[in-house]
Design a protein around this motif. Structure first.
Motif, PDB file in Angstrom:
ATOM      1  N   LEU A  20       9.435  -3.582  -6.344  1.00 24.34           N
ATOM      2  CA  LEU A  20       8.925  -4.741  -5.432  1.00 24.34           C
ATOM      3  C   LEU A  20       7.482  -4.543  -5.078  1.00 24.34           C
ATOM      4  O   LEU A  20       6.932  -5.822  -5.418  1.00 24.34           O
ATOM      5  CB  LEU A  20       9.963  -4.616  -4.296  1.00 24.34           C
ATOM      6  N   PRO A  21       7.148  -3.616  -4.646  1.00 24.00           N
ATOM      7  CA  PRO A  21       5.679  -3.615  -3.970  1.00 24.00           C
ATOM      8  C   PRO A  21       4.664  -3.963  -5.183  1.00 24.00           C
ATOM      9  O   PRO A  21       3.585  -4.509  -4.956  1.00 24.00           O
ATOM     10  CB  PRO A  21       5.436  -2.260  -3.420  1.00 24.00           C
ATOM     11  N   ARG A  22       4.941  -3.511  -6.496  1.00 21.84           N
ATOM     12  CA  ARG A  22       4.090  -3.494  -7.660  1.00 21.84           C
ATOM     13  C   ARG A  22       3.958  -5.051  -7.945  1.00 21.84           C
ATOM     14  O   ARG A  22       2.654  -5.425  -8.307  1.00 21.84           O
ATOM     15  CB  ARG A  22       4.456  -2.387  -8.676  1.00 21.84           C
ATOM     16  N   CYS A  35       6.983   1.929   1.368  1.00 20.15           N
ATOM     17  CA  CYS A  35       7.912   1.326   1.788  1.00 20.15           C
ATOM     18  C   CYS A  35       9.593   1.827   1.437  1.00 20.15           C
ATOM     19  O   CYS A  35       9.400   2.167   0.352  1.00 20.15           O
ATOM     20  CB  CYS A  35       7.950  -0.307   1.943  1.00 20.15           C
ATOM     21  N   GLU A  36      10.558   1.663   2.291  1.00 22.03           N
ATOM     22  CA  GLU A  36      11.967   2.057   1.789  1.00 22.03           C
ATOM     23  C   GLU A  36      12.745   0.692   1.275  1.00 22.03           C
ATOM     24  O   GLU A  36      12.822  -0.216   2.228  1.00 22.03           O
ATOM     25  CB  GLU A  36      12.400   2.857   2.857  1.00 22.03           C
ATOM     26  N   VAL A  37      13.288   0.543   0.274  1.00 25.00           N
ATOM     27  CA  VAL A  37      13.823  -0.619  -0.226  1.00 25.00           C
ATOM     28  C   VAL A  37      15.136  -0.292  -0.170  1.00 25.00           C
ATOM     29  O   VAL A  37      15.634   0.523  -1.098  1.00 25.00           O
ATOM     30  CB  VAL A  37      13.100  -1.125  -1.539  1.00 25.00           C
ATOM     31  N   CYS A  62       8.932  -1.151   6.066  1.00 22.42           N
ATOM     32  CA  CYS A  62       7.587  -0.834   5.727  1.00 22.42           C
ATOM     33  C   CYS A  62       7.038  -0.436   7.047  1.00 22.42           C
ATOM     34  O   CYS A  62       7.382  -0.604   8.166  1.00 22.42           O
ATOM     35  CB  CYS A  62       6.687  -1.959   5.294  1.00 22.42           C
ATOM     36  N   PRO A  63       5.558   0.200   7.220  1.00 22.70           N
ATOM     37  CA  PRO A  63       4.955   0.662   8.323  1.00 22.70           C
ATOM     38  C   PRO A  63       4.862  -0.733   9.267  1.00 22.70           C
ATOM     39  O   PRO A  63       4.565  -0.213  10.336  1.00 22.70           O
ATOM     40  CB  PRO A  63       3.657   1.198   7.863  1.00 22.70           C
ATOM     41  N   ASP A  64       4.390  -1.760   8.848  1.00 23.19           N
ATOM     42  CA  ASP A  64       4.179  -2.866   9.686  1.00 23.19           C
ATOM     43  C   ASP A  64       5.741  -3.738  10.036  1.00 23.19           C
ATOM     44  O   ASP A  64       5.565  -4.709  10.359  1.00 23.19           O
ATOM     45  CB  ASP A  64       3.328  -3.920   8.895  1.00 23.19           C
ATOM     46  N   LEU A 156       7.449  -1.453 -14.674  1.00 24.96           N
ATOM     47  CA  LEU A 156       6.767  -2.992 -14.596  1.00 24.96           C
ATOM     48  C   LEU A 156       6.674  -3.377 -16.046  1.00 24.96           C
ATOM     49  O   LEU A 156       6.556  -4.426 -16.505  1.00 24.96           O
ATOM     50  CB  LEU A 156       5.329  -2.462 -14.124  1.00 24.96           C
ATOM     51  N   ALA A 157       6.183  -2.467 -17.239  1.00 22.14           N
ATOM     52  CA  ALA A 157       6.283  -2.969 -18.850  1.00 22.14           C
ATOM     53  C   ALA A 157       7.437  -3.667 -18.988  1.00 22.14           C
ATOM     54  O   ALA A 157       7.466  -4.728 -19.685  1.00 22.14           O
ATOM     55  CB  ALA A 157       5.909  -1.663 -19.402  1.00 22.14           C
ATOM     56  N   ALA A 158       8.710  -2.995 -18.806  1.00 19.01           N
ATOM     57  CA  ALA A 158      10.066  -3.586 -18.902  1.00 19.01           C
ATOM     58  C   ALA A 158      10.137  -4.966 -18.384  1.00 19.01           C
ATOM     59  O   ALA A 158      10.696  -6.156 -18.844  1.00 19.01           O
ATOM     60  CB  ALA A 158      11.229  -2.784 -18.442  1.00 19.01           C
ATOM     61  N   PHE A 159       9.638  -5.151 -17.064  1.00 16.83           N
ATOM     62  CA  PHE A 159       9.777  -6.528 -16.424  1.00 16.83           C
ATOM     63  C   PHE A 159       8.557  -7.427 -17.046  1.00 16.83           C
ATOM     64  O   PHE A 159       9.063  -8.607 -17.251  1.00 16.83           O
ATOM     65  CB  PHE A 159       9.319  -6.368 -14.972  1.00 16.83           C
ATOM     66  N   SER A 160       7.595  -7.035 -17.345  1.00 15.74           N
ATOM     67  CA  SER A 160       6.797  -7.744 -18.113  1.00 15.74           C
ATOM     68  C   SER A 160       7.376  -8.540 -19.439  1.00 15.74           C
ATOM     69  O   SER A 160       7.156  -9.612 -19.785  1.00 15.74           O
ATOM     70  CB  SER A 160       5.323  -7.065 -18.559  1.00 15.74           C
ATOM     71  N   ALA A 161       8.049  -7.402 -20.247  1.00 13.35           N
ATOM     72  CA  ALA A 161       8.689  -7.914 -21.504  1.00 13.35           C
ATOM     73  C   ALA A 161       9.735  -8.918 -21.157  1.00 13.35           C
ATOM     74  O   ALA A 161       9.956 -10.090 -21.944  1.00 13.35           O
ATOM     75  CB  ALA A 161       9.360  -6.661 -22.048  1.00 13.35           C
ATOM     76  N   ILE A 162      10.648  -8.765 -20.289  1.00  8.01           N
ATOM     77  CA  ILE A 162      11.430  -9.852 -19.857  1.00  8.01           C
ATOM     78  C   ILE A 162      10.931 -10.948 -19.276  1.00  8.01           C
ATOM     79  O   ILE A 162      11.425 -12.148 -19.787  1.00  8.01           O
ATOM     80  CB  ILE A 162      12.601  -9.083 -18.715  1.00  8.01           C
ATOM     81  N   THR A 163      10.016 -11.126 -18.403  1.00  5.50           N
ATOM     82  CA  THR A 163       9.385 -12.132 -18.020  1.00  5.50           C
ATOM     83  C   THR A 163       8.518 -12.946 -19.019  1.00  5.50           C
ATOM     84  O   THR A 163       8.486 -14.120 -18.985  1.00  5.50           O
ATOM     85  CB  THR A 163       8.195 -11.861 -16.880  1.00  5.50           C
ATOM     86  N   HIS A 164       7.965 -12.420 -20.147  1.00  8.21           N
ATOM     87  CA  HIS A 164       7.438 -12.896 -21.067  1.00  8.21           C
ATOM     88  C   HIS A 164       8.250 -13.171 -22.430  1.00  8.21           C
ATOM     89  O   HIS A 164       7.647 -13.174 -23.420  1.00  8.21           O
ATOM     90  CB  HIS A 164       6.134 -11.968 -21.572  1.00  8.21           C
TER      91      HIS A 164
END
Length: 287
Positions: A20-22, A35-37, A62-64, A156-164
């Motif tokens: 998520l944060p990335r 942050c804790e998700v 998150c801290p905020d 993130l690379a897996a997410f990139s592959a799925i998104t593209h």
């Protein structure tokens, strides 16, 4: 219609909440890594029997301060979604009292452009409510084509592959992901390989991924790919259903395992693959 491809787009955030944060940082949205998700129940049904369910719902600390994050998969434009999303946001703000963020994930640039358009409720020129989703799509998620870059952040690379998944460069992206998966724990890599297979849906990219998995030899080689190569599509998909359940920690009784493995209907197996991503017990597969 809910498909395996639709489910994988948002469920990667359930399986890998640290993504998520990335993804927000991709859009230059300042968001802390520390942050804790937590995945929370996405059922938004009220006492009145009208079922409303978003795709994935995350509680983020998150801290905020705390946030409630809605993750929605959107494969095509849908005029009715603006009203549904507005409901989700207002309902969750009232229920939890946290700031609510709507993130929409698209595989097509046109769908992403539509999703970014403000969704208004009220008088023309004087809306009562304006909704601006945070949209992740092939036009702003980086296409990770370099193997070393993919290895730095394999999720993130897996997410990139799925998104593209519909991109003309998807073959290079998939090649980089396949190599990067070989740099991490075999079980985790096998799970992400399966997830990519599901997320690519009925596309040319899925066929490319299957070919890559069945013709190359990797340390993590997914059980699905081995079965696909050795014993055919139906049994390979059945193995994939069971593999997803096991990776999610869902116990599979022998009776369910035998029923899945006996199935030769690839359409039904695709449905079971969708269900395997969200059921809480293996018995629910055929419920």
């Amino acid at each position: 219609m809910v498909t395996a491809r639709h489910e994988a787009l948002h469920r990667l955030f359930q399986a890998e909440p640290s993504l998520l944060p990335r993804t927000l940082q991709i859009l230059d949205i300042p968001f802390p890594d520390e942050c804790e998700v937590t995945v929370i129940n996405a059922d938004l049904t009220e006492i009145v029997p009208v079922e409303r369910r978003c795709d994935t719902l995350l509680d983020v600390r998150c801290p905020d301060g705390p946030y409630t994050m809605i993750i929605e998969s959107q494969l095509e434009e849908d005029a009715a979604k603006g009203d549904a999303w507005a409901y989700y946001v207002s309902y969750l703000k009232a229920k939890y009292g946290h700031q609510v963020v709507l993130i929409v994930i698209c595989q097509k640039p046109g769908t992403a452009r539509w999703a970014r358009e403000p969704k208004t409720i009220g008088l023309p020129g004087r809306p009562t409510s304006v909704l601006y989703p945070v949209v992740l799509g092939p036009d702003n998620v980086p296409a990770i084509t370099d193997r070393s870059e993919a290895a730095k952040d394999v999720v993130l690379a897996a997410f990139s592959a799925i998104t593209h998944g519909t991109s003309r460069r998807v073959n290079v992206i998939l090649d980089a992901l396949a190599a990067a998966l070989d740099t991490i724990d075999s079980d985790h890599a096998g799970f992400l390989a399966e997830f990519t297979e599901v997320g690519l849906g009925d596309t040319k990219a899925r066929r490319l991924w299957r070919e890559l998995m069945s013709t190359k030899t990797y340390r993590y080689q997914s059980e699905f790919a081995q079965q696909l190569r050795a014993e055919g599509l139906a049994e390979g998909e059945a193995k994939s259903v069971l593999k997803v359940l096991e990776q999610r920690g869902v116990q599979v009784p022998d009776a369910v395992r035998e029923r899945v493995m006996a199935c030769t209907d690839t359409d039904l197996l695709d449905e079971l693959l969708v269900r395997s991503l969200k059921v809480s017990s293996a018995e629910e597969l055929f419920g």
